[in-house]
Scaffold this motif. Structure first.
Motif, PDB file in Angstrom:
ATOM      1  N   PHE A 160       8.474  -0.324  -1.157  1.00 30.62           N
ATOM      2  CA  PHE A 160       9.281  -1.356  -1.123  1.00 30.62           C
ATOM      3  C   PHE A 160      10.759  -0.885  -0.933  1.00 30.62           C
ATOM      4  CE2 PHE A 160       8.885  -0.439  -5.687  1.00 30.62           C
ATOM      5  CZ  PHE A 160      10.249  -1.010  -6.146  1.00 30.62           C
ATOM      6  N   MET A 180       5.952  -3.499   1.426  1.00 30.86           N
ATOM      7  CA  MET A 180       6.378  -4.627   1.044  1.00 30.86           C
ATOM      8  C   MET A 180       7.521  -5.040   1.799  1.00 30.86           C
ATOM      9  SD  MET A 180       6.294  -5.612  -2.841  1.00 30.86           S
ATOM     10  CE  MET A 180       5.545  -3.964  -3.768  1.00 30.86           C
ATOM     11  N   LYS A 207       6.408 -10.451  -0.392  1.00 24.55           N
ATOM     12  CA  LYS A 207       6.761 -10.539  -1.704  1.00 24.55           C
ATOM     13  C   LYS A 207       6.830 -11.814  -2.268  1.00 24.55           C
ATOM     14  CE  LYS A 207      10.924  -9.040  -2.044  1.00 24.55           C
ATOM     15  NZ  LYS A 207      12.335  -8.556  -2.622  1.00 24.55           N
TER      16      LYS A 207
END
Length: 210
Positions: A160, A180, A207
């Motif tokens: 992420f 992500m 998310k």
């Protein structure tokens, strides 16, 4: 709350999507839930929703704090759990010490940042020294051997927060299991353009923080 009230005061309204609605209308989408404050009432409510909507196979939850992560696991061990910050740090330490095989893992998802993506996002404000530090961290964090070991133990590697196509390309080179992003449409397009028939690329994780 104060920020929200100020925004409403000038005529801008926000609609908060309920987790139950996401579960109902996006049944096949993998949803990653960070329980944030980790209150027992919140954790129990999320668990009940997962059970009600039979979302065990495509829901990931947990908390960055180890104690709250343990609480989530005790409430419902059948929901896929991601590692806390402490567990991630322990995993790296034991890996570089050559002792990773002795680390027990009840978690099934390994969430990590990709430092090079942070440099791309904040390149205008980072000094040269900070960028060099980030690239060094990237070298240590994005380790294919560690990722291979984790996958052998049934742990998925998720990075992420990647928002640019060049970051997607780098992540795919490391064969991560999930990405992500704040811009799912960009990742969907990248996936569509680069996934050949019968091929595989990373899962897409938008998310969803509760």
């Amino acid at each position: 709350k104060q920020w929200y009230q100020r925004r409403v005061a000038v005529g801008t309204f926000f609609f908060f999507v309920k987790l139950a609605d996401l579960f109902e209308h996006h049944k096949e989408v993998i949803i990653h839930i960070d329980t944030k404050d980790g209150k027992p009432s919140l954790i129990n409510t999320v668990s009940e929703l997962v059970i009600k909507h039979d979302r065990f196979s495509n829901t990931v939850w947990g908390n960055m704090a180890e104690a709250k992560n343990d609480l989530s696991y005790s409430v419902n061990p059948d929901i896929t759990l991601f590692m806390s910050i402490r567990k991630v740090a322990l995993t790296y330490a034991m890996f570089y010490l050559g002792l990773i095989g002795f680390v027990p893992m009840k978690e099934a998802v390994f969430d990590i940042p990709m430092p090079s993506a942070i440099v791309d996002q904040f390149s205008d404000v980072l000094s040269r020294g900070q960028k060099m530090l980030a690239y060094t961290a990237h070298f240590l964090i994005m380790n294919r051997l560690l990722f291979w070991h984790l996958r052998r133990r049934g742990v998925k590697v998720v990075v992420f927060v990647l928002n640019q196509e060049k970051n997607f390309v780098i992540a795919d080179k490391y064969c991560v299991d999930g990405i992500m992003t704040d811009f799912p449409s960009r990742l969907v397009k990248y996936h569509s353009d680069n996934c050949s028939e019968g091929g595989e690329t990373s899962q897409i994780l938008g998310k969803v923080d509760q």
